[in-house]
Motif scaffolding. Structure first.
Motif, PDB file in Angstrom:
ATOM      1  N   HIS A 210       2.668  37.157  16.323  1.00  0.00           N
ATOM      2  CA  HIS A 210       3.773  37.786  17.070  1.00  0.00           C
ATOM      3  C   HIS A 210       4.311  39.002  16.319  1.00  0.00           C
ATOM      4  CE1 HIS A 210       3.731  34.382  19.770  1.00  0.00           C
ATOM      5  NE2 HIS A 210       4.705  34.931  20.482  1.00  0.00           N
ATOM      6  N   GLU A 211       4.382  40.118  17.026  1.00  0.00           N
ATOM      7  CA  GLU A 211       4.907  41.358  16.448  1.00  0.00           C
ATOM      8  C   GLU A 211       6.236  41.702  17.096  1.00  0.00           C
ATOM      9  OE1 GLU A 211       1.949  44.485  16.731  1.00  0.00           O
ATOM     10  OE2 GLU A 211       0.354  43.013  16.413  1.00  0.00           O
ATOM     11  N   THR A 212       7.165  42.225  16.292  1.00  0.00           N
ATOM     12  CA  THR A 212       8.476  42.613  16.814  1.00  0.00           C
ATOM     13  C   THR A 212       8.384  44.009  17.423  1.00  0.00           C
ATOM     14  OG1 THR A 212       9.507  41.327  15.070  1.00  0.00           O
ATOM     15  CG2 THR A 212      10.906  42.917  16.216  1.00  0.00           C
ATOM     16  N   LYS A 213       8.820  44.126  18.661  1.00  0.00           N
ATOM     17  CA  LYS A 213       8.789  45.426  19.339  1.00  0.00           C
ATOM     18  C   LYS A 213      10.168  46.093  19.360  1.00  0.00           C
ATOM     19  CE  LYS A 213       4.503  45.781  20.242  1.00  0.00           C
ATOM     20  NZ  LYS A 213       3.765  46.786  19.507  1.00  0.00           N
ATOM     21  N   GLU A 214      11.221  45.255  19.560  1.00  0.00           N
ATOM     22  CA  GLU A 214      12.569  45.828  19.659  1.00  0.00           C
ATOM     23  C   GLU A 214      13.621  44.752  19.437  1.00  0.00           C
ATOM     24  OE1 GLU A 214      15.222  48.433  22.886  1.00  0.00           O
ATOM     25  OE2 GLU A 214      13.437  47.361  23.554  1.00  0.00           O
ATOM     26  N   VAL A 215      14.693  45.151  18.733  1.00  0.00           N
ATOM     27  CA  VAL A 215      15.847  44.265  18.608  1.00  0.00           C
ATOM     28  C   VAL A 215      16.785  44.635  19.752  1.00  0.00           C
ATOM     29  CG1 VAL A 215      17.672  43.421  17.091  1.00  0.00           C
ATOM     30  CG2 VAL A 215      15.567  44.319  16.090  1.00  0.00           C
ATOM     31  N   LEU A 216      17.197  43.638  20.528  1.00  0.00           N
ATOM     32  CA  LEU A 216      17.995  43.908  21.721  1.00  0.00           C
ATOM     33  C   LEU A 216      19.473  43.691  21.461  1.00  0.00           C
ATOM     34  CD1 LEU A 216      15.629  41.973  24.155  1.00  0.00           C
ATOM     35  CD2 LEU A 216      15.641  44.439  23.745  1.00  0.00           C
ATOM     36  N   GLY A 217      20.293  44.480  22.133  1.00  0.00           N
ATOM     37  CA  GLY A 217      21.738  44.360  21.988  1.00  0.00           C
ATOM     38  C   GLY A 217      22.379  45.721  21.873  1.00  0.00           C
ATOM     39  N   ASP A 218      23.645  45.766  22.261  1.00  0.00           N
ATOM     40  CA  ASP A 218      24.362  47.030  22.248  1.00  0.00           C
ATOM     41  C   ASP A 218      25.219  47.141  20.985  1.00  0.00           C
ATOM     42  OD1 ASP A 218      25.446  49.413  22.955  1.00  0.00           O
ATOM     43  OD2 ASP A 218      26.896  48.607  24.395  1.00  0.00           O
ATOM     44  N   LYS A 219      26.224  46.259  20.880  1.00  0.00           N
ATOM     45  CA  LYS A 219      27.098  46.302  19.696  1.00  0.00           C
ATOM     46  C   LYS A 219      26.753  45.202  18.687  1.00  0.00           C
ATOM     47  CE  LYS A 219      31.017  48.842  21.430  1.00  0.00           C
ATOM     48  NZ  LYS A 219      30.725  49.071  22.853  1.00  0.00           N
ATOM     49  N   GLY A 220      25.844  44.335  19.059  1.00  0.00           N
ATOM     50  CA  GLY A 220      25.390  43.252  18.184  1.00  0.00           C
ATOM     51  C   GLY A 220      24.057  42.754  18.694  1.00  0.00           C
ATOM     52  N   VAL A 221      23.386  41.945  17.889  1.00  0.00           N
ATOM     53  CA  VAL A 221      22.060  41.449  18.281  1.00  0.00           C
ATOM     54  C   VAL A 221      22.198  40.391  19.380  1.00  0.00           C
ATOM     55  CG1 VAL A 221      20.005  40.210  17.473  1.00  0.00           C
ATOM     56  CG2 VAL A 221      21.053  41.958  16.027  1.00  0.00           C
ATOM     57  N   GLU A 222      21.413  40.592  20.461  1.00  0.00           N
ATOM     58  CA  GLU A 222      21.425  39.615  21.563  1.00  0.00           C
ATOM     59  C   GLU A 222      20.051  38.973  21.772  1.00  0.00           C
ATOM     60  OE1 GLU A 222      22.947  41.836  24.897  1.00  0.00           O
ATOM     61  OE2 GLU A 222      24.795  42.304  23.801  1.00  0.00           O
ATOM     62  N   GLY A 223      19.041  39.581  21.181  1.00  0.00           N
ATOM     63  CA  GLY A 223      17.696  39.030  21.338  1.00  0.00           C
ATOM     64  C   GLY A 223      16.674  39.926  20.662  1.00  0.00           C
ATOM     65  N   VAL A 224      15.430  39.483  20.713  1.00  0.00           N
ATOM     66  CA  VAL A 224      14.353  40.284  20.138  1.00  0.00           C
ATOM     67  C   VAL A 224      13.148  40.237  21.084  1.00  0.00           C
ATOM     68  CG1 VAL A 224      13.641  38.349  18.651  1.00  0.00           C
ATOM     69  CG2 VAL A 224      12.930  40.643  18.069  1.00  0.00           C
ATOM     70  N   ARG A 225      12.607  41.426  21.339  1.00  0.00           N
ATOM     71  CA  ARG A 225      11.437  41.520  22.225  1.00  0.00           C
ATOM     72  C   ARG A 225      10.199  41.496  21.336  1.00  0.00           C
ATOM     73  NH1 ARG A 225       8.941  45.833  24.555  1.00  0.00           N
ATOM     74  NH2 ARG A 225      10.550  47.283  23.871  1.00  0.00           N
TER      75      ARG A 225
END
Length: 319
Positions: A210-225
């Motif tokens: 599994h490779e990390t493509k993007e850390v999701l979230g605006d003002k804080g982390v909400e998930g990882v793609r």
């Protein structure tokens, strides 16, 4: 502060400190109080790694925690209060041939010094994602021991497959409800003992390939793609914390060929001291510590380096 000739680009100092994190500033406080008239060059990142850490809760003496950059301003004020000459500028080259050591600053100014304290630190290796940098300090961290506490009872992800990643995943598993470990390859590089510990911890899930493509979230982390490179599929894992554990690189390139270092570049010191293989050159902080890498241990070795340098100068009759 130091002997200098106004027409020349060369200056002689008793004690030169290279770098300005907890190690450098602590060394400066001790050196200044011992009347060594230290001159410090702050380097590329004045304040070091703590300037990218928002909350510091594990440094003694700050019962309510501290803001990393503000803490480094406090350290700097204390060093200056005793007379440290703190300057902007970066060491770009060294020459440790003679008893008087030479350091080139910003490629043009030459400082000669009777003693040198190295406190150049280390830099965390990052994945290089825009989202990772944007959310750094807001749910993205490169130090589980520093920041794990903030994610108590939450679900987090950690990327990496070596000993550091396995160790940090185990540490996080004690605090967090679930730890998802993202490993690019189909196996862990960690030692067998560490692999065993990780794979037998019920709330750690290891996702191989599994490779990390993007850390999701605006003002804080909400998930990882993430991308499953075996199935060729993408998916989103909901997490509130994202830890990068792919290693650190000590900022020691300019000392190559002069100072003894390990295969990664961490400076070697005589155990129980801050002494390097070159007389009069002392190493402190994360540039010489791949095991603990904490602000408080860096400060401790900064103190050791200043005391070692003071004794060295006294023995040479310079002090």
């Amino acid at each position: 502060m130091s002997d200098t000739n106004s027409n020349s680009n060369t200056e002689h100092v008793k004690c030169l400190i290279i770098g300005s994190g907890p190690a450098g500033y602590t060394a400066a406080i001790y050196a200044a109080r011992a009347d060594m008239k230290p001159v410090m060059y702050q380097g590329l990142q004045p304040g070091g790694q703590l300037t990218i850490t928002t909350e510091v809760e594990n440094f003694p003496g700050y019962p309510d925690g501290a803001n990393g950059p503000e803490m480094m301003v406090d350290f700097e004020k204390q060093a200056k209060r005793f007379g440290t000459d703190v300057r902007f500028g970066m060491a770009t080259e060294v020459d440790f041939t003679g008893p008087i050591h030479k350091v080139i600053i910003d490629g043009n100014k030459t400082i000669t010094a009777d003693s040198i304290i190295i406190a150049t630190g280390a830099s965390a290796k990052w994945l290089g994602l825009e989202s990772e940098q944007r959310l750094n300090g807001f749910g993205v961290s490169a130090c589980a021991v520093c920041d794990g506490f903030f994610f108590k009872g939450q679900e987090v992800a950690i990327v990496g497959g070596g000993d550091t990643a396995a160790e940090e995943a185990s540490y996080l598993a004690k605090l967090c409800s679930k730890v998802t470990m993202l490993v690019r390859k189909d196996e862990l590089r960690a030692s067998k003992a560490m692999q065993h510990r990780v794979l037998n911890t019920p709330n750690i899930e290891v996702l191989f390939n599994h490779e990390t493509k993007e850390v999701l979230g605006d003002k804080g982390v909400e998930g990882v793609r993430v991308y499953d490179n075996l199935k060729g599929e993408e998916k989103v894992i909901p997490v509130t914390g994202f830890f990068v554990a792919i290693g650190h690189k000590p900022n020691t390139d300019i000392f190559k060929g002069w100072l003894e270092m390990d295969n990664v570049g961490y400076l070697k010191v005589i155990p129980g001291t801050s002494k390097t293989n070159i007389e009069g050159v002392f190493a402190s902080g994360d540039a010489a510590d791949k095991i603990y890498r904490q602000a408080v241990t860096a400060a401790g070795t900064g103190c050791m380096a200043a005391l070692d340098a003071e004794r060295y100068l006294a023995e040479k009759g310079i002090h």
